[in-house]
Motif scaffolding. Structure first.
Motif, mmCIF file in Angstrom:
data_model
loop_
_atom_site.group_PDB
_atom_site.id
_atom_site.type_symbol
_atom_site.label_atom_id
_atom_site.label_comp_id
_atom_site.label_asym_id
_atom_site.label_seq_id
_atom_site.Cartn_x
_atom_site.Cartn_y
_atom_site.Cartn_z
ATOM 1 N N GLY A 141 0.805 -1.222 0.000
ATOM 2 C CA GLY A 141 0.000 0.000 0.000
ATOM 3 C C GLY A 141 0.836 1.269 0.000
ATOM 4 N N VAL A 142 1.863 1.303 0.822
ATOM 5 C CA VAL A 142 2.732 2.485 0.872
ATOM 6 C C VAL A 142 3.428 2.686 -0.470
ATOM 7 N N GLU A 143 3.891 1.597 -1.071
ATOM 8 C CA GLU A 143 4.559 1.708 -2.371
ATOM 9 C C GLU A 143 3.614 2.258 -3.427
ATOM 10 N N TYR B 50 -1.610 5.547 6.068
ATOM 11 C CA TYR B 50 -2.299 4.883 7.175
ATOM 12 C C TYR B 50 -3.592 4.234 6.700
ATOM 13 N N GLY B 51 -4.121 3.356 7.537
ATOM 14 C CA GLY B 51 -5.281 2.564 7.162
ATOM 15 C C GLY B 51 -6.610 3.173 7.522
ATOM 16 N N ASN B 52 -6.757 4.504 7.333
ATOM 17 C CA ASN B 52 -8.022 5.217 7.509
ATOM 18 C C ASN B 52 -8.426 5.416 8.964
ATOM 19 N N ARG B 53 -7.515 5.094 9.922
ATOM 20 C CA ARG B 53 -7.837 5.364 11.330
ATOM 21 C C ARG B 53 -7.316 6.745 11.722
ATOM 22 N N VAL C 280 -4.091 7.571 2.533
ATOM 23 C CA VAL C 280 -4.750 6.358 3.019
ATOM 24 C C VAL C 280 -4.531 5.220 2.042
ATOM 25 N N ALA C 281 -4.269 4.034 2.586
ATOM 26 C CA ALA C 281 -4.236 2.806 1.796
ATOM 27 C C ALA C 281 -4.939 1.716 2.598
ATOM 28 N N ALA D 78 -10.646 0.665 4.328
ATOM 29 C CA ALA D 78 -10.004 1.366 3.200
ATOM 30 C C ALA D 78 -9.689 0.405 2.057
ATOM 31 N N ALA D 79 -10.541 -0.587 1.872
ATOM 32 C CA ALA D 79 -10.332 -1.564 0.797
ATOM 33 C C ALA D 79 -10.276 -0.866 -0.558
#
Length: 260
Positions: A14-16, A94-97, A124-125, A134-135
């Motif tokens: 996700g970060v990449e 980050y994962g939407n938190r 966000v990823a 965050a799918a």
């Protein structure tokens, strides 16, 4: 040709994905070549840096902080900068938190390693542990915003010297400690060893890949993501707890942000 070095710590991808969108836009705007570097590799092949290069440093957020493992790994960057202040963009994903103190911490760490942080971003990823959160992100809407942010950041770097960005977060950084758990394998495991060969922390014994060393595991979830047999997972009670805790994050959509 000068280079935009995309240094990313992205165990699950996700970060990449985010970093490539931003980094490619920066490179295109500045007429540079975009070259990625995987900081989550078991052994990092660090690039060499030349005058005129810029760096995009991208990190995931773990509990409102950057991963401690990454903070330690970035110490390897310090001697490579040779005391030069290389222009840089700090990016946390980050994962939407929430990302809390992570962006400020990443910028502080980058500065200590000889980088001149001139811009910051958050994005966000898909959540690495609870993938229903965050799918599918970054999606097309994210991609458009991130490319635009990359262009804006590049123009900002081109206008140097500029003042340091005002980044959200507090010092001292929030206290956070990882859960003392690790992914394990089901009977579907074929002992192929891929997880062991790709584990950033080398927490999996290639001879016995069914379990992980809890003391070394950083819960990056790379082994779960890349397992060809889909045999690795966190314990079911842990996943249930995470699903309950992150439930509110399913109902909102955090947007990327740029700090100049």
């Amino acid at each position: 040709m000068s280079i935009c070095h995309i240094l990313h710590f992205s165990p699950t991808g996700g970060v990449e994905n985010v970093a490539r969108l931003v980094g490619d836009a920066v490179a295109q705007t500045l007429g540079m070549e975009a070259v990625p570097c995987d900081l989550a590799a078991p052994h990092v092949s660090w690039p060499s840096f030349s005058a005129g290069d810029v760096i995009l440093l991208a990190a995931p957020v773990y509990g409102g902080r950057i991963p401690g493992f990454l903070a330690e790994r970035l110490e390897e960057l310090r001697p490579l900068t040779n005391g030069r202040q290389i222009p840089a963009i700090a990016l946390v994903v980050y994962g939407n938190r929430a990302f809390e103190d992570a962006l400020l911490e990443l910028a502080d760490k980058a500065t200590a390693c000889g980088l001149l942080v001139m811009a910051g971003m958050s994005a966000v990823a898909e959540h690495s542990m609870c993938r229903s959160v965050a799918a599918g992100r970054p999606d097309a809407e994210d991609a458009a915003a991130l490319r635009d942010f990359g262009r804006q950041a590049a123009e900002h770097l081109r206008a140097a010297p500029v003042s340091a960005p005002q980044l959200p977060g507090q010092r001292p950084y929030r206290q956070w400690q990882a859960m003392q758990i690790a992914p394990t394998a089901s009977v579907a495991c074929t002992a192929c060893g891929l997880c062991a060969s790709r584990c950033p922390a080398q927490a999996i014994d290639p001879a016995h890949p069914q379990t992980s060393d809890r003391e070394r595991c950083i819960l990056c979830m790379r082994c779960v993501k890349i397992c060809p047999a889909h045999a690795r997972a966190l314990p079911a009670p842990v996943m249930a707890m995470l699903a309950e805790k992150l439930g509110p994050c399913l109902e909102r959509r955090d947007a990327p942000a740029l700090y100049l």
